[in-house]
Motif scaffolding. Structure first.
Motif, PDB file in Angstrom:
ATOM      1  N   LEU A 187       2.241   2.060   5.663  1.00 59.37           N
ATOM      2  CA  LEU A 187       3.255   2.916   5.037  1.00 59.37           C
ATOM      3  C   LEU A 187       2.901   4.402   5.143  1.00 59.37           C
ATOM      4  O   LEU A 187       3.337   5.219   4.341  1.00 59.37           O
ATOM      5  CB  LEU A 187       3.408   2.536   3.558  1.00 59.37           C
ATOM      6  CG  LEU A 187       4.159   1.235   3.298  1.00 59.37           C
ATOM      7  CD1 LEU A 187       3.972   0.775   1.859  1.00 59.37           C
ATOM      8  CD2 LEU A 187       5.637   1.399   3.611  1.00 59.37           C
ATOM      9  N   THR A 242       5.352   7.298   4.656  1.00 59.40           N
ATOM     10  CA  THR A 242       5.834   7.774   3.355  1.00 59.40           C
ATOM     11  C   THR A 242       4.993   8.953   2.871  1.00 59.40           C
ATOM     12  O   THR A 242       5.469   9.797   2.132  1.00 59.40           O
ATOM     13  CB  THR A 242       5.799   6.655   2.295  1.00 59.40           C
ATOM     14  OG1 THR A 242       4.461   6.206   2.110  1.00 59.40           O
ATOM     15  CG2 THR A 242       6.657   5.483   2.720  1.00 59.40           C
ATOM     16  N   LEU A 243       3.747   9.014   3.316  1.00 61.09           N
ATOM     17  CA  LEU A 243       2.907  10.153   2.959  1.00 61.09           C
ATOM     18  C   LEU A 243       3.355  11.384   3.754  1.00 61.09           C
ATOM     19  O   LEU A 243       3.339  12.513   3.258  1.00 61.09           O
ATOM     20  CB  LEU A 243       1.441   9.824   3.239  1.00 61.09           C
ATOM     21  CG  LEU A 243       0.416  10.796   2.676  1.00 61.09           C
ATOM     22  CD1 LEU A 243       0.529  10.896   1.166  1.00 61.09           C
ATOM     23  CD2 LEU A 243      -0.998  10.368   3.059  1.00 61.09           C
ATOM     24  N   ASP A 291      -5.725   9.809  -5.493  1.00 69.99           N
ATOM     25  CA  ASP A 291      -5.972   8.900  -6.602  1.00 69.99           C
ATOM     26  C   ASP A 291      -4.683   8.164  -6.961  1.00 69.99           C
ATOM     27  O   ASP A 291      -4.697   6.974  -7.248  1.00 69.99           O
ATOM     28  CB  ASP A 291      -6.483   9.659  -7.839  1.00 69.99           C
ATOM     29  CG  ASP A 291      -7.917  10.133  -7.645  1.00 69.99           C
ATOM     30  OD1 ASP A 291      -8.549   9.710  -6.655  1.00 69.99           O
ATOM     31  OD2 ASP A 291      -8.392  10.927  -8.456  1.00 69.99           O
ATOM     32  N   SER A 292      -3.564   8.895  -6.946  1.00 70.64           N
ATOM     33  CA  SER A 292      -2.310   8.219  -7.273  1.00 70.64           C
ATOM     34  C   SER A 292      -1.770   7.457  -6.065  1.00 70.64           C
ATOM     35  O   SER A 292      -1.214   6.379  -6.210  1.00 70.64           O
ATOM     36  CB  SER A 292      -1.271   9.216  -7.789  1.00 70.64           C
ATOM     37  OG  SER A 292      -0.970  10.168  -6.804  1.00 70.64           O
ATOM     38  N   VAL A 293      -1.972   7.991  -4.882  1.00 69.66           N
ATOM     39  CA  VAL A 293      -1.469   7.320  -3.684  1.00 69.66           C
ATOM     40  C   VAL A 293      -2.137   5.949  -3.503  1.00 69.66           C
ATOM     41  O   VAL A 293      -1.495   4.958  -3.168  1.00 69.66           O
ATOM     42  CB  VAL A 293      -1.699   8.197  -2.431  1.00 69.66           C
ATOM     43  CG1 VAL A 293      -1.459   7.404  -1.157  1.00 69.66           C
ATOM     44  CG2 VAL A 293      -0.782   9.414  -2.481  1.00 69.66           C
ATOM     45  N   LEU A 294      -3.435   5.887  -3.752  1.00 69.95           N
ATOM     46  CA  LEU A 294      -4.162   4.641  -3.504  1.00 69.95           C
ATOM     47  C   LEU A 294      -3.898   3.585  -4.574  1.00 69.95           C
ATOM     48  O   LEU A 294      -4.295   2.440  -4.428  1.00 69.95           O
ATOM     49  CB  LEU A 294      -5.663   4.919  -3.383  1.00 69.95           C
ATOM     50  CG  LEU A 294      -6.061   5.702  -2.126  1.00 69.95           C
ATOM     51  CD1 LEU A 294      -7.533   6.050  -2.156  1.00 69.95           C
ATOM     52  CD2 LEU A 294      -5.723   4.940  -0.857  1.00 69.95           C
ATOM     53  N   ALA A 295      -3.218   3.987  -5.667  1.00 65.29           N
ATOM     54  CA  ALA A 295      -2.833   2.990  -6.673  1.00 65.29           C
ATOM     55  C   ALA A 295      -1.573   2.248  -6.224  1.00 65.29           C
ATOM     56  O   ALA A 295      -1.178   1.262  -6.837  1.00 65.29           O
ATOM     57  CB  ALA A 295      -2.591   3.663  -8.023  1.00 65.29           C
ATOM     58  N   THR A 296      -0.925   2.706  -5.171  1.00 65.86           N
ATOM     59  CA  THR A 296       0.260   2.042  -4.611  1.00 65.86           C
ATOM     60  C   THR A 296      -0.217   1.166  -3.440  1.00 65.86           C
ATOM     61  O   THR A 296      -1.419   1.128  -3.170  1.00 65.86           O
ATOM     62  CB  THR A 296       1.265   3.088  -4.094  1.00 65.86           C
ATOM     63  OG1 THR A 296       0.747   3.679  -2.901  1.00 65.86           O
ATOM     64  CG2 THR A 296       1.509   4.181  -5.136  1.00 65.86           C
ATOM     65  N   PRO A 297       0.686   0.494  -2.743  1.00 61.73           N
ATOM     66  CA  PRO A 297       0.205  -0.349  -1.636  1.00 61.73           C
ATOM     67  C   PRO A 297      -0.555   0.433  -0.554  1.00 61.73           C
ATOM     68  O   PRO A 297      -1.304  -0.156   0.216  1.00 61.73           O
ATOM     69  CB  PRO A 297       1.505  -0.934  -1.074  1.00 61.73           C
ATOM     70  CG  PRO A 297       2.437  -0.960  -2.222  1.00 61.73           C
ATOM     71  CD  PRO A 297       2.108   0.263  -3.024  1.00 61.73           C
ATOM     72  N   LEU A 298      -0.379   1.732  -0.479  1.00 61.55           N
ATOM     73  CA  LEU A 298      -1.072   2.481   0.566  1.00 61.55           C
ATOM     74  C   LEU A 298      -2.581   2.364   0.441  1.00 61.55           C
ATOM     75  O   LEU A 298      -3.123   2.358  -0.655  1.00 61.55           O
ATOM     76  CB  LEU A 298      -0.695   3.974   0.522  1.00 61.55           C
ATOM     77  CG  LEU A 298       0.552   4.374   1.315  1.00 61.55           C
ATOM     78  CD1 LEU A 298       1.804   3.976   0.572  1.00 61.55           C
ATOM     79  CD2 LEU A 298       0.552   5.852   1.607  1.00 61.55           C
ATOM     80  N   GLY A 299      -3.253   2.283   1.593  1.00 61.99           N
ATOM     81  CA  GLY A 299      -4.716   2.213   1.607  1.00 61.99           C
ATOM     82  C   GLY A 299      -5.294   3.434   2.295  1.00 61.99           C
ATOM     83  O   GLY A 299      -4.551   4.310   2.736  1.00 61.99           O
TER      84      GLY A 299
END
Ligand SMILES: Nc1ncnc2c1ncn2[C@@H]1O[C@H](COP(=O)(O)OP(=O)(O)O)[C@@H](O)[C@H]1O
Ligand SMILES: [Mg+2]
Lengths: 269, 304
Positions: free
Chosen positions: A19, A22-23, A109-117
């Motif tokens: 994904l 999306t970033l 920190d917030s991005v990695l709490a979503t499905p993104l790795g």
């Protein structure tokens, strides 16, 4: 970007959800609020082209571009400015901007709490750097062509070439950034970039150097970027260009792998 | 929903979470209550699949975080201890962009953003940048953001710490609504009133370990008395008074600034204290709380 994504997916790299786009979208939105930074990336290489290429070029006259061919100095130096601009843009994005997001904005920190790795973060940020770079290089190429210093249709390939340079430098820049502790550390990056900018056969041919130091110049990534770009914009293309492409591709892919690993180590503890 | 067995997190040689066992069931509100440094956030980060466990086993929604991190995170909502809002974007954009991270369509996140702005009472601030918002507004936005993917499981790390009482009550109200709509809540807190208000079941954590487990009522019934009598004396040291009170209560706790007498009838005990000729500066009879449970279990107060 999908090419980068495909490569990244095929390799045993840190997890991601595919994904990354999306970033990129997020960065495009944030960019709308702060588009002023665009201006310096756009004008800097053009200033160089006109001051050095056209201004200084009037004093220098024609120059041996290799293979017994001579061209006016502006045409000789324009590809180097385009390559250097691709490098600078990519490094700026992947160091200053990334450091801010990593250490201060805590964006990931917030991005990695979503499905993104971590892989999505690396691919997404580098893709964004490349898209911005493409805007700069397209503008530069158009102005250079209008100024009459582009000599061949091969020059169209200078755009993907600029992206390749951007990929190589952004990927390595991102990896380096994950090791930086404070803004002072950025001086080291400048310390590495400036000599490369001045000495990578940017302003004069490699043959100017004594045999004994040529290998050193040829070992730097910017040398390959400049040489590749010059071949294309002067229409002097041979199979030899693939060596430059290979050098920069390997640098880009390895950099991307390391960057994703480092993000993982840094944030997913 | 969550099943942890001997779950452990070590940072270098330091053990932040020490072999805890936790089961969370669908639809319940589950709490981790404990003081700062108890290991609550470390546990939440492991559950949120952003911190690999050092040891033990962990299954979330029946999946393994080590293998299915992205798939699990797609079904979670996360409210981290510290707000991590995107300060380069507006309030509305924060919701849109976050929704896109979940791979949701633009049309879907647009509709969802409007709904969540309403839910978080931020519709009027939709196009404002994030930075000037009050603490309570930012917290509500963070919660709204965590709901953008309609999570089955919502993780809230100290959702109301640092907020004024009014803002806390607004947030509690939102969390009740979510629970009613079937979302499973897992939250950490060091406020016992929050734990009592929100949690069906909770564990008390201290020093990385679970020291008690149950519903707030069960815990109070098991580890405390029905009422507590608080006495303050005009003295720097309250310890000497404790000896003069022997036999008046089931248990006496000595705090730096007051004495706690554990008893089933606070008023009766207060009368007995007066009969012994003691004259405290202040006398307060109240119901037992989780704070008392914690004090009993660990010998320390929750909030210092
Ligand atoms: N990334 C880390 N590196 C080293 N120590 C950590 C890290 N995160 C937390 N700790 C330590 O682990 C302990 C538990 O912290 P935490 O889980 O944040 O507790 P709580 O949320 O209950 O306050 C603390 O002593 C903290 O200093
Ligand atoms: Mg915490």
């Amino acid at each position: 970007m999908s090419a980068v994504g495909t490569i990244a997916r095929a390799l045993p790299v840190p997890a991601g959800a595919g994904l990354a786009r999306t970033l990129v979208e997020r960065n495009a939105r944030a960019f709308r609020h702060g588009w002023v930074t665009l201006v310096s990336g756009l004008f800097e290489p053009l200033f160089y082209l006109f001051s050095l290429g056209v201004g200084l070029g009037a004093l220098i006259g024609d120059i041996d571009a290799g293979g017994g061919r001579t061209v006016e100095y502006a045409a000789y130096v324009a590809p180097a400015m385009m390559a250097a601009a691709a490098m600078n843009g990519a490094v700026f994005d992947s160091t200053f901007n990334l450091f801010f997001k990593l250490k201060y904005a805590k964006l990931y920190d917030s991005v990695l709490a979503t499905p993104l790795g971590p892989r999505d973060v690396a691919v997404g940020e580098i893709t964004w750097a490349l898209l911005r770079g493409l805007l700069y290089s397209t503008t530069f190429l158009a102005v250079a062509a209008a100024a009459g210093v582009v000599h061949s249709w091969w020059a169209v390939l200078a755009l993907p070439a600029a992206s390749l340079i951007g990929l190589a430098f952004a990927a390595v820049g991102m990896t380096v950034t994950t090791y930086l502790r404070s803004w002072q550390d950025f001086d080291y990056i400048q310390l590495a970039l400036l000599p490369m900018f001045l000495f990578s056969a940017t302003f004069y041919p490699l043959s100017t150097y004594d045999e004994s130091v040529r290998w050193l110049v040829q070992a730097t990534p910017l040398y390959h970027g400049v040489a590749m770009m010059r071949d294309l914009m002067l229409g002097d293309v041979s199979w030899g260009i693939l060596a430059h492409v290979a050098y920069l591709s390997v640098m880009g892919v390895l950099g991307l792998l390391f960057a994703a690993r480092r993000i993982e180590r840094l944030l997913l503890r | 929903m969550i099943s942890a067995h001997r779950l452990t997190k070590r940072f270098g040689g330091f053990t932040a979470v020490d072999a805890i066992d936790v089961e969370v069931r669908r639809g319940e509100a589950f709490g981790f209550l404990g003081p700062n440094g108890a290991g609550k956030s470390s546990t939440m980060r492991m559950i949120g699949c952003v911190s690999p466990p050092t040891d033990g086993s962990l299954r979330i929604l029946g999946l393994d975080p080590a293998k299915d991190g992205p798939a699990i995170r797609a079904r979670l909502g996360v409210v981290p201890q510290r707000d991590t809002l995107d300060e380069e974007l507006t309030v509305r954009e924060n919701l849109l962009v976050y929704g896109r991270y979940f791979g949701l369509s633009r049309a879907h996140v647009r509709a969802k953003a409007d709904e969540l702005l309403e839910f978080a009472q931020l519709t009027e601030r939709a196009n404002s940048v994030v930075e000037p918002l009050s603490g309570g507004m930012k917290r509500r936005l963070t919660i709204a953001r965590s709901l953008v993917n309609d999570p089955e499981l919502l993780l809230l790390d100290e959702p109301t710490t640092g907020l004024d009482p009014q803002a806390r009550h607004v947030l509690w109200d939102r969390l009740f609504r979510l629970k009613r709509s079937g979302v499973t809540l897992v939250l950490t807190t060091h406020y016992m009133d929050e734990a009592e208000q929100l949690c069906d079941r909770l564990v008390v954590m201290d020093g990385g370990r679970i020291v008690a487990e149950g519903s707030p009522r069960e815990l109070i019934a098991l580890h405390s008395t029905r009422e507590v009598l608080e006495l303050r004396f005009a003295a720097d040291d309250h310890a000497p008074y404790a000896t003069k009170l022997t036999g008046l209560a089931q248990r006496v706790e000595v705090l730096p600034d007051r004495l706690l007498l554990y008893t089933d009838d606070g008023d009766a005990t207060a009368a007995a204290v007066a009969r012994r000729g003691l004259e405290p500066l202040s006398v307060l009879a109240r119901r037992s709380t989780l704070e008392d449970v914690f004090l009993h279990l660990t010998g320390r107060t929750l909030v210092d």
